[in-house]
Design an enzyme around this catalytic site. Structure first.
Site, PDB file in Angstrom:
ATOM      1  CD  GLU A  38      -2.384   1.950   0.543  1.00  0.00           C
ATOM      2  OE1 GLU A  38      -2.522   3.182   0.553  1.00  0.00           O
ATOM      3  OE2 GLU A  38      -2.908   1.204  -0.324  1.00  0.00           O
ATOM      4  NE  ARG A 111     -15.048   3.818  -1.319  1.00  0.00           N
ATOM      5  CZ  ARG A 111     -15.188   3.188  -2.490  1.00  0.00           C
ATOM      6  NH1 ARG A 111     -16.349   3.233  -3.123  1.00  0.00           N
ATOM      7  NH2 ARG A 111     -14.190   2.534  -3.024  1.00  0.00           N
ATOM      8  CE1 TYR A 219     -25.479   4.565   1.128  1.00  0.00           C
ATOM      9  CE2 TYR A 219     -26.240   5.434  -0.981  1.00  0.00           C
ATOM     10  CZ  TYR A 219     -25.218   4.964  -0.169  1.00  0.00           C
ATOM     11  OH  TYR A 219     -23.937   4.887  -0.654  1.00  0.00           O
ATOM     12  CG  ASP A 296     -11.564   2.114  -9.805  1.00  0.00           C
ATOM     13  OD1 ASP A 296     -12.521   1.451 -10.268  1.00  0.00           O
ATOM     14  OD2 ASP A 296     -11.708   3.013  -8.953  1.00  0.00           O
TER      15      ASP A 296
END
Length: 421
Positions: A38, A111, A219, A296
């Site tokens: 990462e 997320r 939501y 992505d």
């Protein structure tokens, strides 16, 4: 530090977002040694709410993490689409019936919560997690592939999975392309539910207001303790190429004249940050030797299908399933993997599926944002749809295909100019 200085894993995953972590988990569950890099100093996920459909929760169940995910999110009762101008309902999905049809729930959650579940699962499964490593180049080498990092380190493995996001470095091995700017900008907000309690919001539904060159999504999150909002609009300064497009003033002007529910929600948006809505044209090749794109890096979509993170999770699962099937077939209990075959099977099915999603998202965005007569035709078309008609969801919410033969037919198309107003 080079690969000679440490144990060489089977797989390197570059990118510690949801796609990278889920791929690392899927491959580690098949018995492979996985090291994940990462770029940031700490793991984390930027953003707010996220929708995951049954094609994703089915995979989460297979990974053994769905029971951990469900209490962190919400199982909404309906997905309701309304006209942003007058607030009238156009169509809905009964999400309880969606679960009955597809066998797994439709969920909304933060997320960061989903990212945390994958991070903890990787730690439990033995994935080696390395932070502070930004990949700057990729190369195929004898028997595998190499990644070189910004600080001069490099590492090698039999396969490298590049989950390095929208601006992927590895993608340049396969195609030299640019992002496609839709001219739309998104503002988001994730708020304590008390701040919207008096606004007449739907407490148990996903609601999408579609309007002329704009839409607004609401939501609940985290068991109803939080509330998510997304405001998306076409920036009038985008065609001129202005860098400072989508300012808060543009946000307010874009939603002038929209219904009262939007007007009550708009002042609550985060105004110190915004996101340009971009994607890339689909490509059919994701694999270069022993280097494979994922998420992505391979197929960044516009958000209208709510399938961006879902597709990334599917990518890792599909690759891992082909690896697992190979290992099960290997004679004498060998743990080796024919990576050429596994990556070939991955590339045979995933690019076409994701091409469909990326292009459908573009079309869906155009449909949402009609004005004038086209808006009236769209509204008439959506009102005519039966709540329990799944012709437009079977192709996406059903089981994830492992081969081209398993990929279902696409949804039927209805020309908008065929609708009488």
């Amino acid at each position: 530090m080079s690969t000679a200085d440490r144990h060489r894993p089977d797989v390197l995953v570059v990118g510690g977002g949801i796609g990278g972590l889920s791929a690392a988990l899927a491959l580690a569950r098949k018995g492979l040694g996985v090291r994940l890099y990462e770029r940031s100093a700490e793991f984390g996920e930027v953003g707010a709410g996220l929708q995951i459909a049954p094609n994703c929760t089915r995979i989460l169940a297979g990974h053994g993490v769905l029971d951990e995910v469900v209490p962190l999110g919400m199982l909404p009762e309906n997905m309701v689409m309304k006209d942003a101008v007058d607030g009238d309902e156009l169509t809905r999905l009964d999400l309880r019936d969606v679960e009955r049809r597809y066998g797994f729930p439709y969920m909304v959650l933060h997320r960061g919560d989903l990212h945390g579940v994958f991070l903890r699962a990787c730690e439990r499964t033995g994935v080696e997690l390395v932070t502070g490593a930004r990949g700057v180049s990729y190369a195929n080498v004898e028997g595998g592939a190499r990644v070189t990092f910004a600080d001069g380190r490099s590492d090698e493995a039999k396969v490298v999975i590049a989950a390095d996001g929208l601006h992927s470095v590895a993608r340049s091995l396969l195609v030299h392309d640019e992002t496609v700017d839709s001219a739309y900008v998104a503002y988001r907000a994730a708020l304590p539910y008390d701040r919207v309690r008096g606004n007449g919001v739907h407490e148990k539904d996903v609601v999408v207001y579609v309007g002329p060159r704009c839409h607004f999504v609401q939501y609940p999150l985290r068991g109803g303790r939080m509330f998510n909002q997304v405001a998306v609009f076409e920036s009038p300064s985008a065609p001129a190429g202005e860098e400072d497009r989508g300012t808060p003033d543009e946000l307010d002007r874009a939603f002038e004249g929209m219904c009262g529910q939007i007007q009550r929600g708009l002042p609550l948006m985060w105004r110190d940050r915004r996101w340009r809505m971009v994607d890339r044209d689909p490509v059919t090749h994701w694999v270069s030797g022993r280097i494979a794109l994922l998420g992505d890096a391979a197929h960044p979509p516009l958000q209208y299908m709510a399938q961006g993170a879902v597709m990334a999770i599917e990518d890792g699962w599909v690759l891992a399933e082909h690896v697992g099937a190979q290992r099960a077939r290997r004679s004498h209990g060998s743990s080796g993997v024919d990576w050429g075959s596994a990556l070939g099977a991955y590339e045979a099915v995933r690019p076409e599926h994701c091409r469909r999603v990326v292009l459908t998202a573009r079309e869906w965005g155009r449909l949402w944002h009609h004005d004038g007569t086209e808006r009236l035709r769209r509204n008439a078309l959506l009102r005519a749809r039966d709540t329990y008609d799944y012709a437009f969801t079977d192709w996406i919410y059903g089981p994830t295909a492992l081969s081209p033969e398993q990929e279902p037919d696409l949804y039927p198309t209805i020309p908008l100019d065929s609708v009488r107003v």
